[in-house]
Design an enzyme around this catalytic site. Structure first.
Site, PDB file in Angstrom:
ATOM      1  N   SER A 186       0.706  -1.208   0.046  1.00 30.00           N
ATOM      2  CA  SER A 186      -0.101  -0.199   0.014  1.00 30.00           C
ATOM      3  C   SER A 186       0.852   1.369  -0.065  1.00 30.00           C
ATOM      4  O   SER A 186       0.143   2.216  -0.308  1.00 30.00           O
ATOM      5  CB  SER A 186      -1.109   0.041   1.120  1.00 30.00           C
ATOM      6  OG  SER A 186      -0.046  -0.048   2.441  1.00 30.00           O
ATOM      7  N   HIS A 214      -5.423  -4.061  -1.672  1.00 31.64           N
ATOM      8  CA  HIS A 214      -5.345  -2.966  -2.614  1.00 31.64           C
ATOM      9  C   HIS A 214      -5.643  -3.328  -3.951  1.00 31.64           C
ATOM     10  O   HIS A 214      -5.632  -2.601  -4.829  1.00 31.64           O
ATOM     11  CB  HIS A 214      -4.049  -2.263  -2.429  1.00 31.64           C
ATOM     12  CG  HIS A 214      -4.179  -0.915  -1.245  1.00 31.64           C
ATOM     13  ND1 HIS A 214      -4.710   0.048  -1.469  1.00 31.64           N
ATOM     14  CD2 HIS A 214      -3.897  -1.266   0.276  1.00 31.64           C
ATOM     15  CE1 HIS A 214      -4.673   0.675  -0.295  1.00 31.64           C
ATOM     16  NE2 HIS A 214      -4.148  -0.096   0.630  1.00 31.64           N
ATOM     17  N   LYS A 245     -12.262  -1.040   0.340  1.00 35.21           N
ATOM     18  CA  LYS A 245     -11.445   0.134  -0.622  1.00 35.21           C
ATOM     19  C   LYS A 245     -11.997   0.062  -1.876  1.00 35.21           C
ATOM     20  O   LYS A 245     -13.118   0.821  -1.980  1.00 35.21           O
ATOM     21  CB  LYS A 245     -10.132  -0.548  -0.571  1.00 35.21           C
ATOM     22  CG  LYS A 245      -9.336  -0.251   0.774  1.00 35.21           C
ATOM     23  CD  LYS A 245      -7.978  -0.874   0.777  1.00 35.21           C
ATOM     24  CE  LYS A 245      -7.301  -0.426   2.079  1.00 35.21           C
ATOM     25  NZ  LYS A 245      -6.449  -1.548   2.764  1.00 35.21           N
TER      26      LYS A 245
HETATM   27  C1  LIG Z   1      -6.361  -1.864   4.298  1.00 36.29           C
HETATM   28  C2  LIG Z   1      -6.002  -3.205   4.322  1.00 36.29           C
HETATM   29  C3  LIG Z   1      -6.431  -4.097   5.187  1.00 36.29           C
HETATM   30  C4  LIG Z   1      -7.734  -3.608   6.058  1.00 36.29           C
HETATM   31  O1  LIG Z   1      -8.720  -3.732   5.414  1.00 36.29           O
HETATM   32  P1  LIG Z   1     -10.141  -3.131   6.065  1.00 36.29           P
HETATM   33  O2  LIG Z   1     -11.184  -3.840   5.159  1.00 36.29           O
HETATM   34  O3  LIG Z   1     -10.194  -1.572   6.253  1.00 36.29           O
HETATM   35  O4  LIG Z   1     -10.210  -3.551   7.471  1.00 36.29           O
HETATM   36  C5  LIG Z   1      -5.962  -5.390   5.296  1.00 36.29           C
HETATM   37  N1  LIG Z   1      -4.727  -5.680   4.714  1.00 36.29           N
HETATM   38  C6  LIG Z   1      -4.142  -4.819   3.793  1.00 36.29           C
HETATM   39  C7  LIG Z   1      -3.095  -5.499   3.108  1.00 36.29           C
HETATM   40  C8  LIG Z   1      -4.619  -3.567   3.601  1.00 36.29           C
HETATM   41  O5  LIG Z   1      -4.017  -2.621   2.770  1.00 36.29           O
END
Ligand SMILES: *Cc1c(COP(=O)(O)O)cnc(C)c1O
Length: 398
Positions: A186, A214, A245
């Site tokens: 990310s 992502h 996301k």
């Molecule tokens: C954003 C993210 C999460 C968390 O996801 P949520 O649905 O916001 O809890 C988990 N793993 C990775 C790799 C992320 O980038």
């Protein structure tokens, strides 16, 4: 309150003072409008280059309508965990649709991507086992690994040769092994070399898991994710995605072999001990799957926007790092410069966050630009002009 009772919390003041001094204290901005290309942030109207709303679904009329209808039909809360009385027809339908969308045998929908990692990792490995984990894996993977009590061995970032060496050296001393990696990282927007990691893990009989938070809705055909991107259907054991996301709502999905998903329904603790997602959220997620299945238009536009923005930034003379995805780091180096840059952008009407140590290595501070299908060409040009102005002013570009 007596002096002793007050004093036991003094460590907090010291910690906070230290964070402020090191420039690491987080100022939490407040949104005064729905997510969209333009948002009210701390009372100011700014261009949004900050959220994970890759496809512009967070405030999409079809998702909003689906959520409203679900409230009228199902009420607002499930009032139970999934395994007792919280599994509604909506949850089952969403899981069926997600499994179909992703081309896997089965899928489990949980409250968030964060929860998904807590659900999967401790269910698959325990004290007698070993985990091979990429150095830059997300905090929720790291916490899931720690919860499992398995031995954690970190391999160098996106380095299959290092993973191979470490598996070969260590696997013999443990009952079983799990290899886990982010799909898209990310902070840099680079992609894990999933094909090579898969081959190595297979060679040693190691279970494979990828967290594609992502990449869900971004990578692969029409946003079907990283396993689709690498054409590894039916091969990777577990693929985690988030609906928080690109899908614009909230929730996590665990997709993979039926045997594993069935087992998780018996063993995954966030599934067993925390209440189900609400009908409104679940119905909105279903509407998002409908949209993605009906057309690749949003995903295509996201990638077009990313290509345009990145190439224009490079033309201006900015270093946009190693990104292979719509995540666009603008490398600035020093943390105070990144912070100042972000503040100046905000004054110019652009919302983009500075990210520094310890989220990224020391000396690699940056502004992270998140692109979205919802941005028009005019929006992107507005952002580019602001970057050019501030970049020249602060001596980053000439
Ligand atoms: C954003 C993210 C999460 C968390 O996801 P949520 O649905 O916001 O809890 C988990 N793993 C990775 C790799 C992320 O980038």
């Amino acid at each position: 309150m007596n002096a002793v009772a007050e004093d036991k919390l003094s460590f907090i003041d010291e910690e906070i003072a230290r964070l402020k001094q090191e420039g690491l204290y987080i100022n939490i901005r407040v949104m005064g409008s729905p997510v969209g290309p333009w948002m009210i942030v701390d009372g100011r109207r700014v261009l949004n280059l900050c959220t994970n709303d890759y496809l512009g679904l967070a405030n999409h009329p079809r998702l909003r309508e689906a959520a409203k209808q679900a409230i009228d039909k199902w009420g607002v809360g499930p009032a139970a965990v999934r395994s007792i009385a919280g599994t509604q027809e909506l949850h089952v339908e969403l899981e069926r649709r997600l499994a179909q969308f992703k081309g896997v045998e089965d899928a489990l929908f949980v409250q968030s991507g964060f929860c998904a990692n807590q659900a999967v990792i401790p269910a698959l490995v325990g004290r007698e086992d070993v985990i091979f984990s990429d150095r830059l894996n997300h905090a929720s993977i790291i916490d899931g690994c720690r919860l499992s009590r398995a031995k954690i061995i970190v391999y160098e970032h996106c380095d299959p040769e290092d993973a191979r060496r470490k598996i070969e050296e260590n696997i013999g001393q443990y009952r079983r092994g799990l290899l886990v990696t982010d799909g898209v990282f990310s902070m840099d927007g680079d992609i894990a070399p999933l094909d090579r990691l898969y081959e190595i893990a297979e060679e040693f009989g190691v279970i494979t898991m990828v967290d594609d938070a992502h990449g869900e809705g971004v990578l692969g055909r029409g946003g079907r994710g990283i396993v689709d991107h690498f054409n590894l259907h039916g091969k990777f054991d577990v693929e985690i995605g988030t609906l928080s996301k690109a899908f614009g709502v909230v929730g996590g999905v665990i997709a993979g072999k039926k045997r594993i998903i069935d087992y998780l329904r018996q063993r995954a603790r966030p599934f067993l001990f925390s209440s189900a997602t609400t009908p409104a959220d679940t119905a909105a997620c279903l509407a998002a799957v409908d949209l993605l299945e009906s057309s690749t238009e949003l995903v295509d536009r996201l990638w077009e926007n990313a290509r345009y923005f990145k190439s224009e930034m490079q033309r201006l003379g900015f270093d946009t790092g190693q990104s292979q995805t719509p995540i666009t780091p603008v490398m600035l180096g020093e943390a105070h410069l990144a912070k100042r840059f972000s503040e100046r952008l905000f004054e110019e009407g652009v919302f983009a966050m500075a990210i520094g140590y310890p989220t990224v290595p020391m000396g690699e501070a940056r502004i992270r630009v998140m692109l979205s299908a919802s941005l028009s060409k005019d929006d992107l040009d507005f952002g580019l002009e602001a970057f050019a102005r501030v970049g020249r002013e602060l001596g980053v570009i000439s």
